[in-house]
Write a protein that holds these residues in place. Structure first.
Motif: not given
Ligand SMILES: NC(=O)c1ccc[n+]([C@@H]2O[C@H](COP(=O)([O-])OP(=O)(O)OC[C@H]3O[C@@H](n4cnc5c(N)ncnc54)[C@H](O)[C@@H]3O)[C@@H](O)[C@H]2O)c1
Length: 428
Positions: A109-124
């Protein structure tokens, strides 16, 4: 980004694993209000319809989502989950799924935009064969940045209005390469989740963020779609005068006949005490509106993305430091003695400041997700790339199961009625 998130090496990135026990308690509580999903989960556990399927999910990481993930895992799926919004994650739930269920979970919760997309990429990076998205960020990242990963993707589902709109525009542009079921289009989804779920939880979010009294206030709701109808109804129920703004003449007419005052935002802006945008559109509240708002006006969004309120304009207009009188309130001083309070950073207020939709309504939305995943996986060979609607049988079955769980019985057509309805010659 902590070092633990290095592509495939890390299994999860959550705030604090010690929160897992609390997450477990809350997920079990939500499960008690999700009888339809439970019935599906029990069947999945027996028949294993998703055996070996790698699902990449980008959803709000809440107690209800946890129950969906557990149901899919019961059906044999391997799960990787990230948040579909930087501010909607319940950290105890993320910890619980990672620790107690061994899932790949990337959400803080509260992750910044960069970490948000890193997390999406981690799922990928987990090479999902199936995408379960809410807002289409997972699918757009996959298609635009990792096209080589598309070879093994057999299908997907999309949860929300904004995501379905994005998918349809991808289909129109010829870039959608696999079949995706638009869960939002199911009647047992948007009639209940968008209307009653968003209606109640949005007011809950505004109240938890501010502790404001709604009675006697003027609440301006921008957008009279499924969510807007619910928010307007609940605000009225709490004693507010409700004003609707719309751009669609039919919806505006409907709002008028439902008894609301309907006007352009330029007229509503000086009248409102609380503003809630829920249009799926951008810059619905902007500079010209902030300039005429009452001192202390509360401004919130419940649409999918944080683009409905022009926050940059608010920043531009403000003089000096904005203050943070409460956790989810940022107070902007506008220089003429007035202030405007932005709630939850303009992100979906029901998930940022409250807990999102109640489990009882997500029971139907996530029953749709589970059954559509099963349907799509089973029929993957014959479904063409593009956006697909939820099969009527799935919708009707979920309504039947929900009614049964509520103890509500209904009539059945008699043989004579069936004949009458099927016949064009029986007008008298
Ligand atoms: N907060 C939540 O938990 C939650 C839940 C479901 C959906 N959503 C999101 O909420 C948004 C709305 O969803 P919906 O299902 O109600 O969609 P909808 O299409 O039923 O309604 C949107 C309405 O907004 C109107 N609109 C568009 N631009 C406008 C503008 N500039 N001013 C005023 N009205 C405008 C449209 O005419 C339409 O009637 C979407 O972004 C959706 O993804 C949020």
């Amino acid at each position: 980004m902590p070092s633990q998130l290095t592509a495939k090496a890390s299994k999860f990135d959550v705030k604090d694993v010690s929160l897992a026990a609390e997450g477990n308690r809350r997920v079990a509580w939500a499960a008690q209000s999700m009888p339809v999903l439970r019935a599906i989960s029990d069947r999945f556990a027996r028949s294993q319809p998703l055996k070996g399927l790698r699902i990449g999910a980008c959803l709000h990481v809440t107690t209800e989502t946890a129950n969906l993930m557990i149901a899919l895992a019961a059906g044999g799926a391997d799960i990787a989950l990230c948040a579909s919004n930087p501010l909607s994650t319940q950290d105890d739930v993320a910890a619980m799924l990672a620790v107690n269920h061994g899932m790949h979970v990337y959400a803080v919760k509260g992750e910044d935009n960069a970490r948000y997309y890193q997390h999406i990429e981690a799922v990928i990076q987990t090479e999902p064969q199936f995408t379960m998205d809410d807002g289409c960020d997972l699918v757009t990242t996959l298609i635009s940045k990792f096209p080589e990963r598309l070879k093994t993707v057999v299908g997907g589902t999309e949860e929300t209005t904004t995501g379905v709109i994005r998918l349809r525009s991808m289909q129109k542009d010829g870039v959608l390469t696999y079949p995706i079921v638009a869960v939002n289009d199911a009647l047992t989804k948007h009639l209940f989740d968008n209307r009653y779920g968003t209606g109640q939880s949005t007011l809950d979010g505004v109240i938890r963020a501010t502790n404001t009294l709604v009675a006697g206030k003027t609440v301006v709701v921008a957008g009279y779609g499924w969510c807007g109808r619910g928010i307007a109804q609940r605000a009225r129920g709490l004693g507010a005068q409700v004003v609707i703004t719309e751009i669609d003449p039919t919806k505006a007419l409907e709002a008028t006949m439902d008894g609301y005052a309907v006007m352009p935002m330029s007229e509503a802006a000086p009248r409102g005490d609380i503003f809630i945008t829920v249009t799926g559109n951008s810059k619905v509240l902007r500079e010209e509106h902030f300039l005429v708002m009452k001192n202390g006006a509360l401004v919130a969004n419940s649409g999918h993305f944080n683009v409905e309120i022009d926050i940059e304009a608010l920043e531009r207009l403000s003089e000096g430091e904005k203050s943070k009188p409460r956790e989810f309130v940022e107070q902007y001083q506008l220089g003429d003695g007035r202030s405007v309070c932005l709630l939850g950073e303009g992100r979906l207020i029901n998930l940022a400041a409250a807990e999102g939709h109640p489990a009882s309504v997500m029971d139907m939305s996530f029953a749709n997700q589970a059954l559509c995943a099963e349907y799509l996986y089973k029929h993957r060979a014959k479904l063409k790339p593009g956006v697909h609607t939820v099969p009527h049988e799935i919708d009707a079955e979920i309504a039947r199961l929900k009614l049964a769980s509520l103890g509500v019985n209904i009539d059945e057509l008699t043989a004579e009625q069936k004949h009458y309805l099927a016949s064009w010659s029986e007008g008298t």
